[in-house]
Design a protein around this motif. Structure first.
Motif, mmCIF file in Angstrom:
data_model
loop_
_atom_site.group_PDB
_atom_site.id
_atom_site.type_symbol
_atom_site.label_atom_id
_atom_site.label_comp_id
_atom_site.label_asym_id
_atom_site.label_seq_id
_atom_site.Cartn_x
_atom_site.Cartn_y
_atom_site.Cartn_z
ATOM 1 N N TYR A 142 3.511 20.113 1.367
ATOM 2 C CA TYR A 142 3.522 21.560 1.616
ATOM 3 C C TYR A 142 2.158 22.018 2.136
ATOM 4 C CZ TYR A 142 3.053 26.502 0.598
ATOM 5 O OH TYR A 142 2.775 27.841 0.684
ATOM 6 N N GLN A 143 1.086 21.591 1.475
ATOM 7 C CA GLN A 143 -0.257 22.008 1.890
ATOM 8 C C GLN A 143 -0.580 21.495 3.293
ATOM 9 O OE1 GLN A 143 -2.583 20.521 -1.341
ATOM 10 N NE2 GLN A 143 -2.004 22.184 -2.694
ATOM 11 N N PHE A 191 8.779 11.339 2.192
ATOM 12 C CA PHE A 191 7.345 11.179 2.401
ATOM 13 C C PHE A 191 7.072 10.430 3.708
ATOM 14 C CE2 PHE A 191 3.266 8.967 1.116
ATOM 15 C CZ PHE A 191 2.470 10.081 1.274
ATOM 16 N N ALA A 192 7.840 9.374 3.967
ATOM 17 C CA ALA A 192 7.658 8.603 5.212
ATOM 18 C C ALA A 192 7.953 9.463 6.442
ATOM 19 C CB ALA A 192 8.545 7.365 5.195
ATOM 20 N N VAL A 193 9.017 10.262 6.381
ATOM 21 C CA VAL A 193 9.344 11.143 7.508
ATOM 22 C C VAL A 193 8.215 12.145 7.716
ATOM 23 C CG1 VAL A 193 10.918 12.967 8.297
ATOM 24 C CG2 VAL A 193 11.844 10.855 7.321
ATOM 25 N N PHE A 194 7.710 12.703 6.611
ATOM 26 C CA PHE A 194 6.618 13.661 6.750
ATOM 27 C C PHE A 194 5.377 13.007 7.349
ATOM 28 C CE2 PHE A 194 2.785 15.816 5.363
ATOM 29 C CZ PHE A 194 3.018 17.067 5.932
ATOM 30 N N LEU A 195 5.059 11.797 6.921
ATOM 31 C CA LEU A 195 3.894 11.107 7.480
ATOM 32 C C LEU A 195 4.038 10.901 8.981
ATOM 33 C CD1 LEU A 195 3.035 8.483 4.727
ATOM 34 C CD2 LEU A 195 1.824 10.618 5.252
ATOM 35 N N ALA A 196 5.260 10.605 9.431
ATOM 36 C CA ALA A 196 5.488 10.451 10.874
ATOM 37 C C ALA A 196 5.298 11.781 11.599
ATOM 38 C CB ALA A 196 6.882 9.891 11.121
ATOM 39 N N ILE A 197 5.835 12.850 11.028
ATOM 40 C CA ILE A 197 5.665 14.182 11.627
ATOM 41 C C ILE A 197 4.192 14.558 11.646
ATOM 42 C CG2 ILE A 197 6.111 16.657 11.278
ATOM 43 C CD1 ILE A 197 8.887 15.778 10.143
ATOM 44 N N HIS A 242 6.772 24.759 10.785
ATOM 45 C CA HIS A 242 7.675 25.857 10.447
ATOM 46 C C HIS A 242 8.400 25.583 9.125
ATOM 47 C CE1 HIS A 242 10.735 28.954 10.836
ATOM 48 N NE2 HIS A 242 9.942 29.498 11.761
ATOM 49 N N PRO A 243 8.573 26.625 8.295
ATOM 50 C CA PRO A 243 9.293 26.464 7.030
ATOM 51 C C PRO A 243 10.729 25.938 7.195
ATOM 52 C CG PRO A 243 8.103 28.538 7.023
ATOM 53 C CD PRO A 243 7.979 27.966 8.418
ATOM 54 N N LEU A 244 11.356 26.219 8.343
ATOM 55 C CA LEU A 244 12.718 25.703 8.549
ATOM 56 C C LEU A 244 12.731 24.193 8.768
ATOM 57 C CD1 LEU A 244 14.357 28.512 10.703
ATOM 58 C CD2 LEU A 244 14.689 28.029 8.266
ATOM 59 N N LEU A 280 13.069 19.150 4.603
ATOM 60 C CA LEU A 280 12.313 17.928 4.351
ATOM 61 C C LEU A 280 11.861 17.855 2.893
ATOM 62 C CD1 LEU A 280 11.179 15.307 5.377
ATOM 63 C CD2 LEU A 280 9.224 16.572 6.290
ATOM 64 N N LEU A 281 11.489 18.969 2.301
ATOM 65 C CA LEU A 281 11.129 18.982 0.884
ATOM 66 C C LEU A 281 12.346 18.702 0.001
ATOM 67 C CD1 LEU A 281 8.562 21.913 0.854
ATOM 68 C CD2 LEU A 281 8.074 19.500 0.363
#
Length: 149
Positions: A98-99, A126-132, A107-109, A114-115
């Motif tokens: 989130y941070q 977590f892996a998807v977020f790291l890629a983003i 964007h929150p959408l 993802l959260l």
């Protein structure tokens, strides 16, 4: 008692997940979520579950092997303790995501689903977020993190 503690563990974190998912731009959300103290409720449950089993916990975790860990998690208190620990770590990972999403201006959408995915399957979320994050972040971010400049 163990069943009750298992049952409430996730629900103790729902307000924090709710803030990140449903009120990400509310002025109090970053303040609340930036505190590592958000992990205290599931860690209190963890402590309540393991305090009477510290010798067993120590022997399992200090020299782990598959058989010992499997036996540990077949006990109600052991499985519930692992669950409480996972819930606490997942929340901390979600808070960091989130941070970082706020820093990157995501964007929150994008972040809301993802959260939610991270709540359900945290390693994949977590892996998807790291890629983003890698795709959206500045190329010299590693230097900034190390040097602070």
């Amino acid at each position: 008692m163990t069943g009750f503690l298992f049952g409430i563990t996730f629900w103790l974190t729902v307000p924090f997940w709710g803030l990140m998912i449903f009120a990400p731009r509310w002025r109090w959300t970053p303040r609340v979520v930036s505190s590592p103290l958000i992990a205290v409720p599931p860690l209190v449950v963890y402590t309540a579950l393991v305090v009477g089993h510290l010798p067993q916990l120590w022997s399992t975790m200090s020299a782990p092997d598959l058989t010992t860990l499997r036996e540990f998690t077949t006990t109600p208190w052991g499985a519930s303790a692992v669950w409480a620990q996972v819930i606490a770590w997942d929340l901390l990972i979600g808070a960091w995501m989130y941070q970082e999403s706020r820093r990157l201006g995501l964007h929150p959408l994008l972040m809301g689903p993802l959260l939610v995915f991270t709540i359900i399957l945290s390693p994949f979320g977590f892996a998807v977020f790291l890629a983003i994050r890698a795709a959206c972040d500045a190329p010299d971010r590693a230097t900034t993190v190390v040097t602070g400049e």
